[in-house]
Each structure stands twice: as C-alpha cells, then as structure tokens.
Scaffold this motif. Structure first.
Motif, short mmCIF file in Angstrom:
data_model
loop_
_atom_site.label_atom_id
_atom_site.label_comp_id
_atom_site.label_asym_id
_atom_site.label_seq_id
_atom_site.Cartn_x
_atom_site.Cartn_y
_atom_site.Cartn_z
N HIS A 1 0.89 -1.17 0.00
CA HIS A 1 0.00 0.00 0.00
C HIS A 1 0.92 1.21 0.00
N GLY A 2 0.87 2.00 -1.06
CA GLY A 2 1.91 2.99 -1.33
C GLY A 2 2.08 4.07 -0.26
N ASN B 1 4.81 -0.95 -4.16
CA ASN B 1 3.89 -0.14 -4.98
C ASN B 1 4.52 1.23 -5.23
N LEU C 1 -3.01 1.96 -6.81
CA LEU C 1 -2.25 2.18 -8.04
C LEU C 1 -2.98 3.22 -8.88
N LEU D 1 -3.32 -3.12 -4.64
CA LEU D 1 -2.35 -4.17 -5.01
C LEU D 1 -2.52 -5.41 -4.12
N ALA E 1 -2.24 -3.23 -11.80
CA ALA E 1 -2.02 -3.83 -10.48
C ALA E 1 -1.70 -5.32 -10.61
#
Ligand SMILES: [Zn+2]
Length: 346
Positions: free
Chosen positions: A56-57, A89, A100, A106, A119
């Motif tokens: 998780h970015g 990510n 994304l 993701l 993704a």
C-alpha cells in the motif's frame, strides 16, 4: 564457496550486496519505472528471507524499518540471503496513495497475471520473480489513512512455521487471521512461501515505536532462522494471541469524541466514544461490543454512519496485555545497542 544468487538475470556473488532493478510499466510521461530490490547474499548458507513494505503505497513505516535494517553492521556478516523491497507499490508511493493509478488495491490483486491490469502485472512480477525466490516473507503495513494500529503480527497460526516465527517476532499482539482473498499472503501461500504481516502505526506518518518494534522483530525472526553470525538471546514475554477481532461501527453520522485509545482494555458495554452533531446537546453513545483490547482506531473525528471506529481484539489475557503495554512505554528492551538510531519525532 556458496553458490551465486540469481535474480532478474543478474548474479549476486556470496558475500556481496546489490540493488537489482525490476522494470515495471512506464508512466504516461514517458518516465521509466523500476522496483529496486536490495539483495544481501551472505557468505554462508542459510535461508532466503524477504522483507517487503509499501504494497500500500502510503504505508511508509516499513520503508524506514528496511532502511535501518540494511544499515546494520550485522547484515555484512549474516548467513543466508536477505531480499529487501522497501517500496513494492512504486506508483502509489510517489503519489502518496494506497492504490495504483488504475485505482486498484495491489494487496487484493494477487496473484495477478502478465497480461492483466496494471495492479495485476505488478503483483505477478513481484510474486513470480521476487517472492518465489524466498523461503519466507515479512510484509510490513500500517493502518490505512487517518487510522492507527497497535504493533501487531497478522498471520495464519495454523501454519506451523508462521506460528513459530510470529511468536518469535516480539510484537505484543498476534492476530490470527486467514489471508484475505487476493492478498500477497493468500497468493504466496499457494506457492509455499509463508508470509506474516507486521501492521503498526498510521499511513503517511513515521512512528518511532512501530519502527523499533519492526526492526527488532525482523532481527528476531532472522535469529530464529539462524541467519545471524552470533545468535541473540533476548528474554521476551509471550505475545498476546487474538483468535478474532471485530470493528465497532458508527450507528449514526456526526463528530466522534473517542474516550479510549490504542492498547486500552475494554469490556462489553463500556462507553468508548460519543457521536454528536457540531453544536448538538445530545450524544449518541458508542459502546464496546465485546471484551478485549483496542488494536486499531480512527484518528479522524468526522465520520459517516457505518464507518469503522474502533478495532477490538478479543482476549481475556488482561494481565499479559498490561505487561506488554508497560514494556512498550518504557522498556529498554526496545532499544538494544545494535538498534540505536536517533529517534524520529513527529
Ligand atoms: Zn496495508
């Protein structure tokens, strides 16, 4: 001499460290994108451990945990191989987003496919070219944005290896949970790579306690896997094992005044918050729906009906929980000499 480690058509010799860049789909600005994978290939035989973060970015505690791990002298003498991916990510990380650019999660897109969505393609590359090379994986997360988690391991404790490693990690809490469909945990399980998740803190924030528990936890797992040149003997309290958990949700929209926080013990029926309108005199009471410990909470008081407010882990191990919370608040065990770093303050 130990065999070379092969990854992404590159060779890492025993005793060497290397950063290997995996090509990912480019940005529409014609900018190339790669995912850096740090490989530390020890001189002596041992297992391959993968530590990943920012699937998780916007969940960045793990990025700092990996930076601290890679900077430790112990890594130069380790046995086996460490694969460290600070940012899986890359797209979400650069835009401060959990998702994304195709708005997919993701961690719900595994195993993915080479011909799938953006993704799905990233999930496929990560799973088949990185995860598949490992004997086990520690995947680091935080709560989502405006939420906070008490340091906790999430793993399927029916898996013997994960059960042992989760207990050795040294987080105060282990939440037993089956892997969600589409998650890295679920997909890696299918290719026989056990994955435990370390969850702690809040998205887009550094939390020193979460980072320290995380760095120490990865080192504890490496110790159990016999990856250290000298094994470390630390006295640790057994973790509190939560077999299930539940979210308390808002019964009405409004503004929340929480009266409990992470680590608080609650009993079914306890008042844990009040919801009101901005200027109303009457409150809607929020009650604990079960006995247990607050392991997650929302930090934003502006809420809609149905929103998840407090995450309660069900447990009767009250005394052990209290001992752990004391440790987290003031124990020098959290600051062993090999981990001394200037603390980040937010
Ligand atoms: Zn996450």
């Amino acid at each position: 001499m130990r065999k070379d480690f092969r990854i992404n058509n590159e060779i890492v010799k025993a005793g060497e460290s290397k950063v290997v860049h995996f090509s990912l789909p480019a940005l529409h600005s014609e900018t190339m994108v790669t995912m850096p994978v740090h490989v530390v290939h020890g001189k002596k035989d041992g297992p391959v451990l993968l530590v990943s973060a920012a699937i998780h970015g916007d969940e960045i505690n793990g990025v700092e945990i990996i930076r601290r791990l890679l900077s430790l002298d112990a890594m130069k003498r380790m046995k086996g191989t460490l694969l460290a991916v600070p940012i899986v990510n890359i797209y979400g990380f650069n835009s401060h987003s959990r998702y994304l650019p195709d708005r997919r999660d993701l961690n719900r897109s595994f195993p993915g496919a080479g011909s799938g969505s953006l993704a799905g393609r990233l999930a496929h590359i990560f799973l088949t070219e990185v995860v598949a090379l490992a004997d086990m994986c520690i995947d680091i997360h935080t709560a989502s944005i405006h939420r906070d988690n008490l340091p906790q391991i999430r793993a399927d404790l029916n898996n013997e290896k994960l059960n042992t490693m989760s207990n050795k990690f040294g987080s105060p809490i282990i939440l037993h949970s089956a892997p969600p469909s589409g998650s890295l945990r679920a997909a890696a399980n299918q290719v026989n790579v056990p994955v435990m998740v370390y969850e702690s803190g809040e998205a887009l924030r550094f939390d020193e306690l979460s980072i320290r528990v995380g760095v120490r936890g990865v080192l504890n797992v490496m110790n159990e896997l016999e990856m250290h040149s000298k094994s470390i003997h630390r006295k640790q309290k057994p973790p509190v094992i939560l077999r299930s958990s539940t979210w308390v949700r808002a019964t009405t929209s409004g503004i929340l005044r929480a009266v409990v926080t992470l680590g608080d013990l609650v009993k079914k029926g306890d008042v844990i918050g009040y919801i009101s309108n901005p200027a109303s005199k009457s409150d809607t009471i929020v009650e604990a729906t079960t006995n247990g410990i607050i392991i997650g909470r929302t930090n934003i008081p502006l809420i809609y009906e149905g929103e998840a407010l407090f995450h309660i882990g069900k447990s009767q191990q009250t005394k052990l929980i209290e001992e752990h919370l004391d440790t987290l608040n003031n124990d020098t065990l959290l600051n062993p000499p090999e981990l001394v770093e200037e603390p980040v303050i937010v």
